[in-house]
Design a protein around this motif. Sequence first.
Motif, mmCIF file in Angstrom:
data_model
loop_
_atom_site.group_PDB
_atom_site.id
_atom_site.type_symbol
_atom_site.label_atom_id
_atom_site.label_comp_id
_atom_site.label_asym_id
_atom_site.label_seq_id
_atom_site.Cartn_x
_atom_site.Cartn_y
_atom_site.Cartn_z
ATOM 1 N N ILE A 290 1.074 -17.032 -31.879
ATOM 2 C CA ILE A 290 1.473 -15.697 -32.316
ATOM 3 C C ILE A 290 2.654 -15.782 -33.284
ATOM 4 N N GLY A 291 3.559 -16.730 -33.056
ATOM 5 C CA GLY A 291 4.643 -16.932 -34.018
ATOM 6 C C GLY A 291 4.108 -17.285 -35.396
ATOM 7 N N ARG A 292 3.083 -18.135 -35.429
ATOM 8 C CA ARG A 292 2.447 -18.471 -36.709
ATOM 9 C C ARG A 292 1.745 -17.252 -37.302
ATOM 10 N N ALA A 293 1.105 -16.439 -36.434
ATOM 11 C CA ALA A 293 0.432 -15.225 -36.912
ATOM 12 C C ALA A 293 1.438 -14.239 -37.498
ATOM 13 N N VAL A 294 2.597 -14.121 -36.862
ATOM 14 C CA VAL A 294 3.654 -13.233 -37.371
ATOM 15 C C VAL A 294 4.139 -13.723 -38.739
ATOM 16 N N ALA A 295 4.343 -15.029 -38.862
ATOM 17 C CA ALA A 295 4.773 -15.592 -40.148
ATOM 18 C C ALA A 295 3.720 -15.355 -41.217
ATOM 19 N N HIS A 296 2.452 -15.479 -40.835
ATOM 20 C CA HIS A 296 1.371 -15.185 -41.780
ATOM 21 C C HIS A 296 1.424 -13.727 -42.209
ATOM 22 N N GLY A 297 1.724 -12.842 -41.265
ATOM 23 C CA GLY A 297 1.867 -11.430 -41.606
ATOM 24 C C GLY A 297 3.009 -11.189 -42.574
ATOM 25 N N LEU A 298 4.128 -11.864 -42.371
ATOM 26 C CA LEU A 298 5.259 -11.728 -43.288
ATOM 27 C C LEU A 298 4.902 -12.239 -44.679
ATOM 28 N N ALA A 299 4.128 -13.308 -44.721
ATOM 29 C CA ALA A 299 3.724 -13.863 -46.017
ATOM 30 C C ALA A 299 2.766 -12.930 -46.745
ATOM 31 N N GLU A 300 1.883 -12.265 -45.990
ATOM 32 C CA GLU A 300 0.882 -11.397 -46.590
ATOM 33 C C GLU A 300 1.431 -10.015 -46.937
ATOM 34 N N VAL A 301 2.518 -9.617 -46.288
ATOM 35 C CA VAL A 301 3.122 -8.302 -46.540
ATOM 36 C C VAL A 301 4.578 -8.537 -46.970
ATOM 37 N N PRO A 302 4.794 -8.907 -48.215
ATOM 38 C CA PRO A 302 6.142 -9.286 -48.665
ATOM 39 C C PRO A 302 7.161 -8.159 -48.561
ATOM 40 N N GLU A 303 6.706 -6.897 -48.452
ATOM 41 C CA GLU A 303 7.651 -5.792 -48.283
ATOM 42 C C GLU A 303 8.468 -5.937 -47.000
ATOM 43 N N LEU A 304 7.930 -6.681 -46.020
ATOM 44 C CA LEU A 304 8.656 -6.899 -44.767
ATOM 45 C C LEU A 304 9.598 -8.089 -44.844
ATOM 46 N N ARG A 305 9.366 -8.970 -45.808
ATOM 47 C CA ARG A 305 10.161 -10.199 -45.893
ATOM 48 C C ARG A 305 11.405 -9.932 -46.727
ATOM 49 N N ARG B 86 23.847 -18.109 -40.880
ATOM 50 C CA ARG B 86 23.300 -17.185 -41.869
ATOM 51 C C ARG B 86 21.925 -16.695 -41.431
ATOM 52 N N GLN B 87 21.708 -15.367 -41.502
ATOM 53 C CA GLN B 87 20.430 -14.751 -41.131
ATOM 54 C C GLN B 87 19.930 -15.324 -39.807
ATOM 55 N N ALA B 88 20.737 -15.160 -38.784
ATOM 56 C CA ALA B 88 20.530 -15.844 -37.507
ATOM 57 C C ALA B 88 19.185 -15.554 -36.856
ATOM 58 N N PHE B 89 18.647 -14.359 -37.036
ATOM 59 C CA PHE B 89 17.409 -13.991 -36.345
ATOM 60 C C PHE B 89 16.196 -14.007 -37.263
ATOM 61 N N GLY B 90 16.344 -14.570 -38.451
ATOM 62 C CA GLY B 90 15.215 -14.722 -39.346
ATOM 63 C C GLY B 90 14.642 -13.402 -39.808
ATOM 64 N N GLY B 91 13.318 -13.398 -40.045
ATOM 65 C CA GLY B 91 12.665 -12.200 -40.556
ATOM 66 C C GLY B 91 11.836 -11.473 -39.532
ATOM 67 N N ALA B 92 11.693 -12.028 -38.314
ATOM 68 C CA ALA B 92 10.943 -11.400 -37.237
ATOM 69 C C ALA B 92 11.297 -12.120 -35.945
ATOM 70 N N MET B 93 11.020 -11.451 -34.819
ATOM 71 C CA MET B 93 11.314 -12.035 -33.516
ATOM 72 C C MET B 93 10.052 -12.011 -32.661
ATOM 73 N N VAL B 94 9.896 -13.062 -31.830
ATOM 74 C CA VAL B 94 8.743 -13.170 -30.939
ATOM 75 C C VAL B 94 9.247 -13.577 -29.558
ATOM 76 N N THR B 95 8.704 -12.941 -28.521
ATOM 77 C CA THR B 95 9.004 -13.347 -27.157
ATOM 78 C C THR B 95 7.783 -13.120 -26.289
ATOM 79 N N SER B 96 7.719 -13.819 -25.167
ATOM 80 C CA SER B 96 6.550 -13.747 -24.285
ATOM 81 C C SER B 96 6.911 -13.063 -22.977
#
Length: 266
Positions: A57-72, A175-185
């Motif tokens: 899911i972390g990889r899926a989230v990163a893929h989403g950020l790559a595909e929707v640059p408005e979120l990145r 710098r930018q400690a929490f990145g561009g998205a967060m994932v937890t289980s």
Amino acid sequence: MSSRRIPTWRRLAWAAWRPPSDPQFYGELDIDATAMLAYLEHVREVSGTRVTITHLIGRAVAHGLAEVPELRVRMALGREFERETADVFFITSVAEDKELSGVKITDVARKSVVEVADELTRRHAAIADGVDPEFGRSKALLGLLPIWSLRAVMRCGAWLTTALDLDLKVLGMPRQAFGGAMVTSVGMWGVRRAFSPLAAYYRVPVLVLVGAVEQRAVVVDGQVVARPVLGVTATFDHRYLDGAQAVRFAAAAREYCADPPAYEPV
């Protein structure tokens, strides 16, 4: 680093709400996990690495950020600035005392799921052993401060390290400690579905919670069959995106989950 003009609707969103206690909205997905589970079994056999649904899911989230640059992007001084990479922060717990911690994995969209799992395991083990190079000093400092002062200190730290893009590792504030998205289980506890709020100091557009995989009755080609279904929920910050971007992000994440090996880097 380039910047661009903010659309009118987003300027209105910024003016209407304070960050980010108000502008949150939520979404959920039920994902057929058949392809994900098959890929996990294959990866574990081939690599010997303990890869989990959360890593995928972390990889899926990163893929989403790559595909929707408005979120990145990150927001600062009334403008948007593009983030260089699709970084994902994985919230974890330290087994001994159940204290929540976390690890930011950089450039997840360009890493294999095995690389993500190996790095997360290695760095989480270091935190469990008492070595936290990113947040150790800030945790010690926050533990000494009175509660009434914590909000101002955390918001100031987030503004300096994310809005102004400063690296204050010497103070335990990278710098930018929490990145561009967060994932937890929450699935690790057998929880099927849960939602979580965004905190002001995260400064990310989306927080994703991974639920448990359960066998459910679904319709496939007109027939009711049992399939493993994964429940995923997300909390979005409306200052970054509206429903249209959220739908595109969800579609990209679902696209990845339907065929994980197709998106592994060569």
